[in-house]
Design a protein around this motif. Structure first.
Motif, short mmCIF file in Angstrom:
data_model
loop_
_atom_site.label_atom_id
_atom_site.label_comp_id
_atom_site.label_asym_id
_atom_site.label_seq_id
_atom_site.Cartn_x
_atom_site.Cartn_y
_atom_site.Cartn_z
N ALA A 232 0.83 -1.21 0.00
CA ALA A 232 0.00 0.00 0.00
C ALA A 232 0.86 1.26 0.00
N ALA A 233 1.94 1.24 0.79
CA ALA A 233 2.85 2.40 0.82
C ALA A 233 3.53 2.58 -0.52
N ALA A 234 3.90 1.45 -1.18
CA ALA A 234 4.54 1.54 -2.49
C ALA A 234 3.58 2.15 -3.52
N ALA A 235 2.31 1.75 -3.46
CA ALA A 235 1.32 2.30 -4.39
C ALA A 235 1.10 3.79 -4.11
N TYR A 236 1.07 4.17 -2.82
CA TYR A 236 0.87 5.57 -2.46
C TYR A 236 2.05 6.43 -2.94
N ALA A 237 3.27 5.84 -2.89
CA ALA A 237 4.45 6.58 -3.32
C ALA A 237 4.60 6.63 -4.84
N GLY A 238 3.72 5.92 -5.54
CA GLY A 238 3.77 5.94 -6.99
C GLY A 238 4.71 4.93 -7.60
N PHE A 239 5.15 3.94 -6.82
CA PHE A 239 6.04 2.91 -7.36
C PHE A 239 5.22 1.97 -8.23
N SER A 240 5.69 1.75 -9.44
CA SER A 240 4.95 0.93 -10.39
C SER A 240 5.07 -0.55 -10.05
#
Length: 368
Positions: A232-240
């Motif tokens: 979830a944090a990766a998605a929030y940070a915009g990591f593909s």
């Protein structure tokens, strides 16, 4: 009544020590097993863990088997850190061997200095191309990479079987399912005199260092770790997520393909129906024993290689079945997973919930 409760803070010390606990559990179970089978446990452990490395040739064999285990384990570990569950390194290894071996057969008896480098490059590209299939299907159609990579293992093995029984079969091979032997220019030189170990182990150790730098010092490696630890944090940070899937599968395909071509250009020296005794599957255990860390994977590969050699020695020295190697590998993984379970969770006693089984009283119907 007992139930599992997640620990607030799992012990970092126990996370590191769990592979050692798993190895101890494996040894204790093995001791009991040998006793039940009527074998001397001391002799069995000597054959398993001491005799295989008691000579220079034995150490060479240890490093020889460590090479494909380490190469496959490194790629798998990087992928698992990003929650990309590739279990098809065996198929990527096989396809790397096929493509690299095809280059060797194309060169034939040539003494070209480009033969071996092109073989290695072709093996890497072959493994990457095979890994690109589940990467595309996962990112385009959201398929399960576990199932796709597993099915591709059997397809690659059938392709290899067709080639060595058909168009690539050695006409002078007395109908054995194998290709022609590779020439000197298409085989890797011996690293240690008196052994069969090749320069493949140097490539594997070098890639372990590269994998450590990638995972610890680069932004791409950081993205993959965040995606594994906190999606979830990766998605929030915009990591593909798609980019991580492609990177993870391409890295594993490259390292597994290199492992395959190192086998056919090293100790085997040709293409044959069976190239690997299951290195790609055993590398899954190697990755978890190494705690998904490149340096830990090195030690995990050495231990798994020793189990292979020990199993062969036990078969010849004590008449044990060939399944003994797989049994010890399974025990090691079982105890490792059990240790990890209790690192993350703990057993908690809870009082059983009382259920009222009494029926409510039936109210008398009032007369209209």
């Amino acid at each position: 009544m007992l139930k599992l409760e997640r620990r607030a803070t799992p012990s970092s010390i126990m996370s590191v020590a769990s592979p050692l606990l798993a190895a101890v559990g494996m040894l204790i179970t093995g001791f009991v097993l040998f006793k039940v089978l009527g074998k001397d446990p001391v002799e069995a452990f000597y054959l398993f863990f001491v005799k295989p490395v008691s000579t220079t040739y034995g150490i060479g064999e240890l490093l020889l088997k460590t090479t494909p285990l380490l190469l496959c384990g490194l790629g798998l570990a990087l992928g698992y850190r990003a929650n990309v569950w590739n279990i098809g390194a065996e198929g990527q290894l096989t396809m790397g061997a096929i493509v690299g071996g095809g280059v060797a057969l194309w060169f034939g008896d040539s003494e070209s200095a480009f033969a071996l480098p092109l073989m290695l490059l072709a093996g890497v590209l072959g493994g990457m191309a095979w890994a690109a299939i589940p990467a595309f299907l996962r990112t385009r159609f959201n398929t399960n990479e576990i199932l796709v990579t597993l099915m591709l293992v059997y397809i690659s093995q059938l392709v290899l079987s067709w080639l060595v029984h058909g168009p690539w079969r050695d006409p002078q091979g007395l109908n054995y399912p194998q290709s022609q032997g590779f020439g000197d220019a298409e085989t890797m030189s011996i690293l240690i005199s008196g052994t069969r170990v090749t320069w493949g182990i140097v490539y594997a150790l070098g890639l372990a260092l590269v994998a450590w730098i990638f995972s610890q010092k680069t932004f791409a490696g950081f993205r993959m770790q965040v995606a594994g630890l906190a999606p979830a944090a990766a998605a929030y940070a915009g990591f593909s997520e798609k980019r991580n899937i492609w990177i993870a599968l391409m890295i594993c395909g490259a390292t597994a393909g290199l492992a395959g071509v190192c086998e056919v250009a090293g100790p085997i020296g040709r293409l044959q129906q069976q190239i690997s005794p299951g290195y790609g599957f055993a590398a899954i255990i190697v990755a978890w024993i190494g705690r998904l860390h490149p340096i830990g994977v090195v030690f995990g590969a050495l231990l798994m290689s020793l189990l292979y050699l020990g199993g062969e020695a036990a078969q010849m020295g004590m008449g044990l079945p060939s399944a003994i190697t797989g049994l010890f590998q399974g025990l090691l993984l079982f105890y490792l997973l059990a240790a990890d379970l209790f690192i993350t969770f703990r057993l908690k006693r809870v009082a059983p919930v009382e259920v009222n089984t009494l029926k409510p009283p039936v109210q008398a119907e009032t007369a209209a």
